[in-house]
Write a protein that holds these residues in place. Structure first.
Motif, PDB file in Angstrom:
ATOM      1  N   PHE A 144       0.914  -1.142  -0.035  1.00  0.00           N
ATOM      2  CA  PHE A 144       0.020  -0.013   0.078  1.00  0.00           C
ATOM      3  C   PHE A 144       0.712   0.787  -0.285  1.00  0.00           C
ATOM      4  N   VAL A 145       2.368   1.565   0.932  1.00  0.00           N
ATOM      5  CA  VAL A 145       2.920   2.118   0.770  1.00  0.00           C
ATOM      6  C   VAL A 145       3.537   2.371  -0.525  1.00  0.00           C
ATOM      7  N   ALA A 146       3.765   1.372  -1.003  1.00  0.00           N
ATOM      8  CA  ALA A 146       4.419   1.476  -2.095  1.00  0.00           C
ATOM      9  C   ALA A 146       4.062   2.178  -3.439  1.00  0.00           C
ATOM     10  N   VAL A 147       2.777   1.538  -3.303  1.00  0.00           N
ATOM     11  CA  VAL A 147       1.485   2.377  -4.522  1.00  0.00           C
ATOM     12  C   VAL A 147       1.733   3.650  -4.301  1.00  0.00           C
ATOM     13  N   ARG A 148       1.190   4.603  -2.821  1.00  0.00           N
ATOM     14  CA  ARG A 148       1.236   5.519  -2.408  1.00  0.00           C
ATOM     15  C   ARG A 148       2.487   6.830  -2.953  1.00  0.00           C
ATOM     16  N   ASP A 149       3.737   5.442  -2.521  1.00  0.00           N
ATOM     17  CA  ASP A 149       5.645   6.460  -2.920  1.00  0.00           C
ATOM     18  C   ASP A 149       5.086   6.938  -4.115  1.00  0.00           C
ATOM     19  N   GLY A 150       4.704   5.845  -4.777  1.00  0.00           N
ATOM     20  CA  GLY A 150       4.610   5.835  -6.547  1.00  0.00           C
ATOM     21  C   GLY A 150       4.078   6.833  -7.203  1.00  0.00           C
ATOM     22  N   ASN A 151       3.059   7.436  -6.176  1.00  0.00           N
ATOM     23  CA  ASN A 151       2.173   8.409  -7.530  1.00  0.00           C
ATOM     24  C   ASN A 151       1.305   7.540  -7.538  1.00  0.00           C
ATOM     25  N   ILE A 152       0.666   6.485  -8.056  1.00  0.00           N
ATOM     26  CA  ILE A 152      -0.025   5.847  -8.894  1.00  0.00           C
ATOM     27  C   ILE A 152      -0.819   6.223  -9.204  1.00  0.00           C
ATOM     28  N   ARG A 153      -1.755   6.860 -10.201  1.00  0.00           N
ATOM     29  CA  ARG A 153      -3.298   7.469  -9.773  1.00  0.00           C
ATOM     30  C   ARG A 153      -4.169   6.780 -11.545  1.00  0.00           C
ATOM     31  N   VAL A 154      -5.293   7.333 -11.583  1.00  0.00           N
ATOM     32  CA  VAL A 154      -5.877   6.716 -12.805  1.00  0.00           C
ATOM     33  C   VAL A 154      -5.355   6.665 -13.741  1.00  0.00           C
ATOM     34  N   SER A 155      -5.424   5.620 -14.615  1.00  0.00           N
ATOM     35  CA  SER A 155      -4.905   4.961 -15.954  1.00  0.00           C
ATOM     36  C   SER A 155      -3.975   4.818 -16.255  1.00  0.00           C
ATOM     37  N   ASP A 156      -2.962   5.279 -15.149  1.00  0.00           N
ATOM     38  CA  ASP A 156      -1.816   4.702 -14.839  1.00  0.00           C
ATOM     39  C   ASP A 156      -0.610   3.169 -15.982  1.00  0.00           C
ATOM     40  N   ASP A 157      -0.317   3.594 -16.434  1.00  0.00           N
ATOM     41  CA  ASP A 157       0.896   1.679 -17.134  1.00  0.00           C
ATOM     42  C   ASP A 157       0.992   1.846 -15.275  1.00  0.00           C
ATOM     43  N   VAL A 158       1.335   0.169 -15.188  1.00  0.00           N
ATOM     44  CA  VAL A 158       2.038   0.377 -13.730  1.00  0.00           C
ATOM     45  C   VAL A 158       2.622  -1.228 -13.835  1.00  0.00           C
ATOM     46  N   ALA A 159       3.885  -1.100 -13.805  1.00  0.00           N
ATOM     47  CA  ALA A 159       5.062  -3.134 -13.507  1.00  0.00           C
ATOM     48  C   ALA A 159       5.287  -3.398 -12.163  1.00  0.00           C
ATOM     49  N   VAL A 160       5.029  -4.363 -11.974  1.00  0.00           N
ATOM     50  CA  VAL A 160       5.237  -4.757 -10.197  1.00  0.00           C
ATOM     51  C   VAL A 160       6.109  -5.971 -10.578  1.00  0.00           C
ATOM     52  N   PHE A 161       7.674  -5.978 -10.086  1.00  0.00           N
ATOM     53  CA  PHE A 161       8.695  -7.314 -10.218  1.00  0.00           C
ATOM     54  C   PHE A 161       8.908  -8.034  -9.231  1.00  0.00           C
ATOM     55  N   GLY A 162       8.148  -9.098  -8.669  1.00  0.00           N
ATOM     56  CA  GLY A 162       8.516  -9.609  -7.613  1.00  0.00           C
ATOM     57  C   GLY A 162       7.252 -10.043  -6.663  1.00  0.00           C
ATOM     58  N   LEU A 163       6.903 -11.531  -7.446  1.00  0.00           N
ATOM     59  CA  LEU A 163       5.480 -11.635  -6.683  1.00  0.00           C
ATOM     60  C   LEU A 163       5.593 -12.137  -5.688  1.00  0.00           C
ATOM     61  N   GLY A 164       6.206 -12.070  -4.730  1.00  0.00           N
ATOM     62  CA  GLY A 164       5.473 -12.326  -2.987  1.00  0.00           C
ATOM     63  C   GLY A 164       4.566 -12.370  -2.968  1.00  0.00           C
ATOM     64  N   ALA A 165       4.365 -12.231  -1.367  1.00  0.00           N
ATOM     65  CA  ALA A 165       2.828 -11.661  -1.171  1.00  0.00           C
ATOM     66  C   ALA A 165       2.753  -9.768  -1.414  1.00  0.00           C
ATOM     67  N   ILE A 166       4.026  -9.170  -1.159  1.00  0.00           N
ATOM     68  CA  ILE A 166       4.261  -8.323  -1.518  1.00  0.00           C
ATOM     69  C   ILE A 166       4.415  -7.539  -2.781  1.00  0.00           C
ATOM     70  N   GLY A 167       4.921  -8.166  -3.674  1.00  0.00           N
ATOM     71  CA  GLY A 167       4.494  -7.804  -4.882  1.00  0.00           C
ATOM     72  C   GLY A 167       3.355  -8.440  -5.641  1.00  0.00           C
ATOM     73  N   LEU A 168       2.291  -9.091  -5.093  1.00  0.00           N
ATOM     74  CA  LEU A 168       1.021  -9.873  -5.405  1.00  0.00           C
ATOM     75  C   LEU A 168      -0.506  -8.783  -5.200  1.00  0.00           C
ATOM     76  N   LEU A 169      -0.016  -8.569  -3.002  1.00  0.00           N
ATOM     77  CA  LEU A 169      -0.437  -7.555  -3.020  1.00  0.00           C
ATOM     78  C   LEU A 169      -0.627  -6.206  -3.737  1.00  0.00           C
ATOM     79  N   ALA A 170       0.134  -5.501  -4.617  1.00  0.00           N
ATOM     80  CA  ALA A 170       1.175  -4.461  -5.127  1.00  0.00           C
ATOM     81  C   ALA A 170       0.042  -4.704  -5.853  1.00  0.00           C
ATOM     82  N   VAL A 171      -0.162  -5.451  -6.834  1.00  0.00           N
ATOM     83  CA  VAL A 171      -0.114  -5.471  -8.000  1.00  0.00           C
ATOM     84  C   VAL A 171      -2.766  -4.903  -7.644  1.00  0.00           C
ATOM     85  N   GLN A 172      -2.819  -5.779  -6.815  1.00  0.00           N
ATOM     86  CA  GLN A 172      -4.099  -5.728  -6.483  1.00  0.00           C
ATOM     87  C   GLN A 172      -4.566  -4.317  -5.681  1.00  0.00           C
TER      88      GLN A 172
END
Length: 354
Positions: A144-172
């Motif tokens: 949650f903090v990582a997504v906010r730190d990235g200032n991800i906004r509506v319609s942004d395209d995003v990539a997540v590297f590393g799909l442990g629990a943190i990465g999988l939840l960052a996708v969601q």
């Protein structure tokens, strides 16, 4: 006596009895029903981090060489407990406890052990959350903090590297926050499959393709607005830099990488001018939220839990496998030896002793 799971170096885990301290006035005694380690944190605690070699100066906020001392033989490693979050039932309360009653189900931070005494202000009511949701609240908070730190906004395209629990939840969380497309990268099939089922637009195996190139091609050759790196792998961080648009943002979450030989700062980093943001959610480092004072640690954690309660996040399928306490020792070693067999291991307690 109650029992816990311990290890010395992560190569072997075993069950050990321990003495439970007296219940303090503000403590709640928990009979643990489900416990889950945090894989990356366990690896750092066992293999060592910057704190192992240097001394942190909180005033300067610098790591400095440790003072030279007379060399002494290294002590043999001592057994240490493992674990990150627990779910359990309140079986006793201290004299000053007001938030919980005996029989109530709660969750919070704790090790893999049968009984725990925890201050009531460190616990949360389980309510309608599933057990898997509850033990995923810590990695979800980091995401949650990582997504906010990235200032991800509506319609942004995003990539997540590393799909442990943190990465999988960052996708969601990125999808819940309005990201248009989320591309997920991990060499382990079990994790890529889960990402596809929970919000990822496309997934890539970095051992089978040039993931950064594929992400560029999938975004009309422009790249993503924000990439989030959670694995602590040098090549992954370099690819997270390579796949962003000009002047995009790279959010770096984990410790490390310890081996940065794959990090090529003279290439895409130099030519495309991304911003690299360090993201560390733990309040113990003394970092204010980037939106402080409107946001702080407590608000971010409460908001993360609410996303689970609102059905916008799920830990179901992330906590896999879930193994009985008596059989957990052998499975826990696969965190390091066979990561392809798990995402986040859960340990079920409360069965018969064997």
């Amino acid at each position: 006596m109650p029992r816990r799971i311990v290890t010395e170096d992560g190569s072997r885990f075993w069950i050990m009895e321990y003495e439970l301290p007296n219940l303090e006035a503000n403590d709640v005694q928990i009979k643990v029903q489900l416990a889950a380690p945090k894989h990356g944190t366990e690896a750092q605690l066992i293999s060592g981090s910057a704190f192992s070699a240097k001394q942190w100066n909180p005033e300067l906020r610098l790591f400095l060489p440790r003072p030279e001392t007379q060399e002494t033989p290294a002590a043999a490693p001592a057994p240490r407990g493992i674990g990150n979050m627990i779910v359990g039932e309140v079986i006793e309360i201290g004299s000053d406890v007001t938030r919980f009653t005996v029989g109530e189900r709660v969750f919070g931070y704790g090790q893999v052990r049968e009984l725990l005494n925890i201050p009531e202000n460190k616990l949360f009511p389980l309510g309608a959350l599933t057990e898997s949701d509850a033990v995923c609240c810590d990695p979800a908070h980091v995401a949650f903090v990582a997504v906010r730190d990235g200032n991800i906004r509506v319609s942004d395209d995003v990539a997540v590297f590393g799909l442990g629990a943190i990465g999988l939840l960052a996708v969601q969380i990125a999808k819940a926050g309005g990201a248009r497309r989320v591309f997920a990268v991990d060499p382990l099939a079990i994790r890529r499959e889960h990402a596809l089922a929970h919000g990822a637009t496309a997934v890539f195996d970095p051992l089978a393709c040039d993931a950064a190139l594929q992400i560029k091609l999938a975004t009309e050759k422009l790249g993503v607005d924000v990439s989030i790196e959670t694995s602590g792998n040098g090549r992954a961080l370099n690819d997270a830099i390579r796949c962003v648009r000009q002047c995009g943002t790279v959010v770096h979450v984990p410790w490390g990488p310890k081996d940065a030989s794959a990090l090529k700062l003279g290439e895409e980093f130099h030519h495309n001018r991304p911003t690299i943001v360090g993201s560390q959610a733990w309040v113990g480092w003394g970092n204010a939220d980037r939106s402080h004072p409107l946001w702080d640690h407590e608000r971010a954690y409460a908001a993360t839990i609410q996303l689970f309660r609102d059905g916008k996040l799920t830990g179901e399928g992330i906590v896999t496998p879930i193994v009985p306490f008596n059989n957990a020792s052998e499975v826990l070693s696969t965190i390091f030896t066979a990561p392809e067999k798990s995402i986040k291991i859960g340990v079920r307690l409360g069965g018969e002793r064997g």
